[in-house]
Design an enzyme around this catalytic site. Sequence first.
Site, PDB file in Angstrom:
ATOM      1  N   ASP A 136       1.423  -2.989 -16.497  1.00 39.88           N
ATOM      2  CA  ASP A 136       1.108  -3.976 -17.537  1.00 39.88           C
ATOM      3  C   ASP A 136       2.130  -3.895 -18.666  1.00 39.88           C
ATOM      4  O   ASP A 136       3.312  -3.656 -18.400  1.00 39.88           O
ATOM      5  CB  ASP A 136      -0.317  -3.712 -18.060  1.00 39.88           C
ATOM      6  CG  ASP A 136      -1.029  -4.988 -18.500  1.00 39.88           C
ATOM      7  OD1 ASP A 136      -0.574  -5.582 -19.482  1.00 39.88           O
ATOM      8  OD2 ASP A 136      -2.022  -5.380 -17.863  1.00 39.88           O
ATOM      9  N   HIS A 199      -1.981  -6.336 -24.515  1.00 35.39           N
ATOM     10  CA  HIS A 199      -2.559  -6.658 -23.216  1.00 35.39           C
ATOM     11  C   HIS A 199      -2.795  -5.413 -22.362  1.00 35.39           C
ATOM     12  O   HIS A 199      -3.865  -5.242 -21.753  1.00 35.39           O
ATOM     13  CB  HIS A 199      -1.630  -7.637 -22.499  1.00 35.39           C
ATOM     14  CG  HIS A 199      -2.192  -8.278 -21.273  1.00 35.39           C
ATOM     15  ND1 HIS A 199      -2.143  -7.677 -20.028  1.00 35.39           N
ATOM     16  CD2 HIS A 199      -2.791  -9.469 -21.083  1.00 35.39           C
ATOM     17  CE1 HIS A 199      -2.688  -8.480 -19.132  1.00 35.39           C
ATOM     18  NE2 HIS A 199      -3.096  -9.586 -19.743  1.00 35.39           N
ATOM     19  N   SER A 527      -6.948 -11.568 -16.300  1.00 34.13           N
ATOM     20  CA  SER A 527      -6.394 -10.260 -16.679  1.00 34.13           C
ATOM     21  C   SER A 527      -7.497  -9.312 -17.121  1.00 34.13           C
ATOM     22  O   SER A 527      -7.365  -8.091 -16.993  1.00 34.13           O
ATOM     23  CB  SER A 527      -5.395 -10.415 -17.831  1.00 34.13           C
ATOM     24  OG  SER A 527      -4.158 -10.892 -17.379  1.00 34.13           O
TER      25      SER A 527
END
Length: 564
Positions: A136, A199, A527
């Site tokens: 990620d 994220h 996600s």
Amino acid sequence: MAKAMLHFLPYALLLAAFVVACHGQERKVQIVYMGDRPQGGFSVASTHHSMLQRALGSTLSAKESLIYSYRKSFNGFAARLSDEEVAKLSEMEGVVSVIPNHKLKLHTTRSWDFMGFSKGQLGASIEGEVIIGVIDTGIWPESDSFNDKDFGPPPTKWKGVCQGPNFTCNNKLIGARFYNSEGEYDSSEFHSPRDSIGHGSHTASTAAGREVAASYFGLANGTARGGVPGARIAVYKVCWLSDCATADILAAFDDAIADGVDIISTSLGSDDPIQYLKDPIAIGSFHAMKNGILTSSSAGNSGPYPATVSNYAPWILTVAASTIDRRFTAKAVLGNGQVYSGFSINNFDLNGKSYPLIWGGDAANISKGASSEFAGDCVPNTLSSDKIEGKIVYCDSFSDGSDIRRAGGVGTIMVDFPTDVAFNYPLPSTQITIEDGQKILNYIRSTENPIATILVSDPEHDKDVMAPSIASFSSRGPNPLTPDILKPDLTAPGVDILAAWSPVAPPSETFYEDTRSVKYNIISGTSMSCPHVSGAAAYLKAAHPSWSAAAIKSALMTKRTEIN
């Protein structure tokens, strides 16, 4: 004149041919995939150098061209190559495919409880034997979600590393690597596994974060945790503000498999279909599966259109997104007493005070040539700050609010198609339906001094009784490459999920306009659903260490009650 043009034509053609020739010689990052790691004692890296030397014509050029040598878990390399050199390598024995280094995109206090997923049943010692590899944007290691209090040393199978600088792992976050094949960095980014986007911290904590008290400016207040709080985490940073390069993704898979992870979680993918032998996630997850490691991947956020699903290889566990029973809405209250509710994660408190309300079309920046039509949609750089300062702006379409905030607006009421997901904004905002928007516009036009206020979101008193349902944005099947294999495989919570965040990353999408800092943020997407399944898979692996990746995938797809 015509004769003069004819006189220069040969030179123009020669120049065009030179430009084409130079363009063909331009070296770009390419991935040369060669399948399984060969058996035997010879050096795989030497083979890669030899192939490059034959294609490029010199040892020095081969050395300078090579970026990655994939040799730990499968065979291949990434190098800077011209079109001519790509053609030569494509013809060499053992080369399966040559793949351009294209870019892929990045696709909780209540979600685990809503799923009926109990905590702590296995015990910390059992959970601690499982390692989740998260590919990620990196991680914020100092987050409370990743503290290692009461954790023992990593499992003996762990062979990974913790890369710096200015980055420290612990017995919870046991490994971290970062990759950047193109060498492209924004000034706000860290040259380390540290997360500057948020994220990666969010997905890692959703899968295996510790139990911590958390909220988003007081909203969704409660205890945030991952599915397997006792599991270990290893992060592989491949995504930057300029997206995620395929050469880096393959390097991360190569390392993660060799490092000893048990589950790989990838919340990223392509917007367009990619053949299996040119898809880095399909290739990497295939070799992971061969080594007993299950890869959980997001299905994409291109719904509700058909055949938009990504990460559709048969051996990947592809995850769609669904809602939970908590909704974030914010009410717009007009001066005539009418109240309109829209989706928004609004923490800004106007204390009930009403402000002048203006339609963006009436605030067009005429001096810059902006039309009323574009200003009505609140298109960036079309609004006059003199006309909207101190006012709430009504927009005919969706806006991120950054332009209104920059111009001194107090808040915004936006119109969009019906939705089931809320967003963060840098100022008081709400997103309403087209029908309600027309009523608000009528009020503005029929009132001499229209006013409005926007209320703070109240998710504790706004439950979604229809949950779970598939989120509108979640990508749909059928499988674009192999229609006989259904995708996505299953769904998990992916709407309004609270989890850890990087404090240097703004909570809203307006990256350079929003100056707020948070430790936990609420965002939506496949996600977010992907790490829920990664956590569930890690739980099964902890409970059944001998189960294969296929057995775990099958169990998750066919079990309809709580996992014990």
